[in-house]
Write a protein that holds these residues in place. Sequence first.
Motif, PDB file in Angstrom:
ATOM      1  N   PRO A 297     -13.373  14.935   2.383  1.00 25.42           N
ATOM      2  CA  PRO A 297     -12.925  14.740   3.073  1.00 25.42           C
ATOM      3  C   PRO A 297     -12.566  12.966   2.690  1.00 25.42           C
ATOM      4  N   TRP A 298     -13.443  11.989   2.481  1.00 30.40           N
ATOM      5  CA  TRP A 298     -12.693  10.308   2.133  1.00 30.40           C
ATOM      6  C   TRP A 298     -11.532  10.544   0.845  1.00 30.40           C
ATOM      7  N   LEU A 299     -11.117  11.288   0.185  1.00 22.78           N
ATOM      8  CA  LEU A 299     -10.287  10.761  -0.989  1.00 22.78           C
ATOM      9  C   LEU A 299      -8.908  11.408   0.196  1.00 22.78           C
ATOM     10  N   ILE A 300      -9.484  12.858   1.139  1.00 15.52           N
ATOM     11  CA  ILE A 300      -8.063  12.688   1.833  1.00 15.52           C
ATOM     12  C   ILE A 300      -8.288  11.359   2.487  1.00 15.52           C
ATOM     13  N   ALA A 301      -8.845  11.524   3.074  1.00 20.18           N
ATOM     14  CA  ALA A 301      -8.002   9.987   4.454  1.00 20.18           C
ATOM     15  C   ALA A 301      -8.009   9.095   3.821  1.00 20.18           C
ATOM     16  N   PHE A 302      -8.465   8.442   2.864  1.00 19.26           N
ATOM     17  CA  PHE A 302      -7.847   7.321   1.109  1.00 19.26           C
ATOM     18  C   PHE A 302      -6.313   7.885   1.264  1.00 19.26           C
TER      19      PHE A 302
ATOM     20  N   PRO B 118      -0.690   4.886   2.405  1.00 18.60           N
ATOM     21  CA  PRO B 118       0.451   3.833   2.125  1.00 18.60           C
ATOM     22  C   PRO B 118       0.852   3.070   3.712  1.00 18.60           C
ATOM     23  N   LEU B 119      -0.078   3.492   4.451  1.00 19.51           N
ATOM     24  CA  LEU B 119       0.399   2.655   5.936  1.00 19.51           C
ATOM     25  C   LEU B 119      -0.459   1.452   5.579  1.00 19.51           C
ATOM     26  N   GLY B 120      -1.677   1.416   5.364  1.00 19.79           N
ATOM     27  CA  GLY B 120      -2.278  -0.477   4.962  1.00 19.79           C
ATOM     28  C   GLY B 120      -1.596  -0.561   3.987  1.00 19.79           C
ATOM     29  N   ARG B 121      -0.966  -0.135   2.907  1.00 15.24           N
ATOM     30  CA  ARG B 121      -0.448  -0.831   2.512  1.00 15.24           C
ATOM     31  C   ARG B 121       1.440  -1.832   2.744  1.00 15.24           C
ATOM     32  N   ARG B 122       1.368  -0.482   3.532  1.00 13.90           N
ATOM     33  CA  ARG B 122       2.430  -1.270   4.448  1.00 13.90           C
ATOM     34  C   ARG B 122       2.435  -2.359   5.799  1.00 13.90           C
ATOM     35  N   GLY B 123       1.291  -1.851   6.351  1.00 13.95           N
ATOM     36  CA  GLY B 123       1.022  -3.321   7.144  1.00 13.95           C
ATOM     37  C   GLY B 123      -0.078  -4.302   6.092  1.00 13.95           C
ATOM     38  N   TRP B 124       0.170  -4.469   5.183  1.00 12.88           N
ATOM     39  CA  TRP B 124      -0.625  -5.698   4.410  1.00 12.88           C
ATOM     40  C   TRP B 124       0.942  -6.350   3.946  1.00 12.88           C
ATOM     41  N   ARG B 125       2.268  -5.719   3.352  1.00  8.62           N
ATOM     42  CA  ARG B 125       3.404  -6.282   3.142  1.00  8.62           C
ATOM     43  C   ARG B 125       3.649  -6.928   4.167  1.00  8.62           C
ATOM     44  N   ARG B 126       4.107  -6.215   5.231  1.00 11.18           N
ATOM     45  CA  ARG B 126       4.434  -7.452   7.012  1.00 11.18           C
ATOM     46  C   ARG B 126       3.716  -8.289   7.195  1.00 11.18           C
ATOM     47  N   LEU B 127       2.069  -8.177   6.982  1.00 10.96           N
ATOM     48  CA  LEU B 127       1.527  -9.582   7.272  1.00 10.96           C
ATOM     49  C   LEU B 127       1.976  -9.985   5.983  1.00 10.96           C
ATOM     50  N   ARG B 128       2.370  -9.969   5.155  1.00  8.02           N
ATOM     51  CA  ARG B 128       2.263 -11.089   4.050  1.00  8.02           C
ATOM     52  C   ARG B 128       3.899 -11.408   3.732  1.00  8.02           C
ATOM     53  N   GLY B 129       4.564 -10.722   4.522  1.00  7.37           N
ATOM     54  CA  GLY B 129       6.440 -11.338   4.925  1.00  7.37           C
ATOM     55  C   GLY B 129       7.112 -10.788   3.849  1.00  7.37           C
ATOM     56  N   LEU B 130       6.281  -9.886   2.829  1.00  8.25           N
ATOM     57  CA  LEU B 130       7.397  -8.801   1.659  1.00  8.25           C
ATOM     58  C   LEU B 130       8.218  -8.825   2.135  1.00  8.25           C
ATOM     59  N   PRO B 131       9.435  -8.449   1.113  1.00  4.12           N
ATOM     60  CA  PRO B 131      10.547  -7.682   1.367  1.00  4.12           C
ATOM     61  C   PRO B 131       9.678  -6.105   1.236  1.00  4.12           C
ATOM     62  N   ARG B 132      10.537  -4.977   2.417  1.00  6.14           N
ATOM     63  CA  ARG B 132      10.112  -3.996   1.872  1.00  6.14           C
ATOM     64  C   ARG B 132      11.249  -2.914   0.522  1.00  6.14           C
ATOM     65  N   LYS B 133      10.477  -2.732   0.043  1.00  4.60           N
ATOM     66  CA  LYS B 133      11.474  -1.606  -1.945  1.00  4.60           C
ATOM     67  C   LYS B 133      11.968  -0.742  -0.840  1.00  4.60           C
ATOM     68  N   GLY B 134      12.943  -0.275  -1.401  1.00  8.16           N
ATOM     69  CA  GLY B 134      13.697   1.499  -1.073  1.00  8.16           C
ATOM     70  C   GLY B 134      13.639   1.361   0.359  1.00  8.16           C
TER      71      GLY B 134
END
Length: 262
Positions: free
Chosen positions: A236-241, A246-262
């Motif tokens: 269950p933890w593996l599925i949740a991860f 991906p959602l956490g990674r996108r949110g982190w990029r937005r906070l840092r103001g980095l451009p999104r790829k693709g």
Amino acid sequence: MKAVGIYLIGLVLLAGCGGKDEGASLASAARFDGKERGKAFLAYEHNVSVDTSEAQVRPLVEKVAAACKADTENGCLLLDSAIDSGSYVHARISLRAKPAGIKKLVALVAAGGDVSSEGTKVEDLGRPVLDSKKRLDMLKQYQAQLQELEKRSSANVDALIKVSKELASVQVELEQATAANALLLQRIDTDLLSVNISAEGKQSFWRPVKRALGNFTENLSQGVANAITAMAYILPWLIAFVLLYPLGRRGWRRLRGLPRKG
């Protein structure tokens, strides 16, 4: 008759203050007199542990038990005996006998292997012995008074019934105290010996290997079961991860103001 009733009440009160709170053994009365004069009331408990070969554990237990049974002179009594052939062969045996008998048994056990430990525990029973004598005297005196009152109150039915009931109660107390005091005197007159016989230090080289091979299938199935259980917790933890990463990674990029790829 009224005087008889008052006397009975007085005796009952006497029992409550002394007789019922005190109890002792009739069988020990004569023995106390000889033991009170400067002699200690000590109870001894001996412990002996020996290491021997696996093939000698059972014969040694049987030899000690047979020696105890044959030693009627010292009143030897076998209390407990058990042999365990689990991880390694070991046994225990408990006996009670007079000091001379215990000495012989200890020598017999020591001759059957290497003594790894030996000890003695001593308990002073002087106070319980003296208290027991005092309680016994009070019960006997109270019983004698009740017996005398029973004779005097034969013409009074109510008083006779009350006295008879009290006599029966005292008799029960005396019988219980007799058994308890017999055990007390047994602890003083005889010693307790606990013997532990082990083959752990002298087991054969291949025995642990055979035991491991014999448990291989069981250990393998237990290992597989543990792995499945662990996977059930992790999945269950593996599925949740996988879903949330991906959602956490996108949110982190937005906070840092980095451009999104693709």
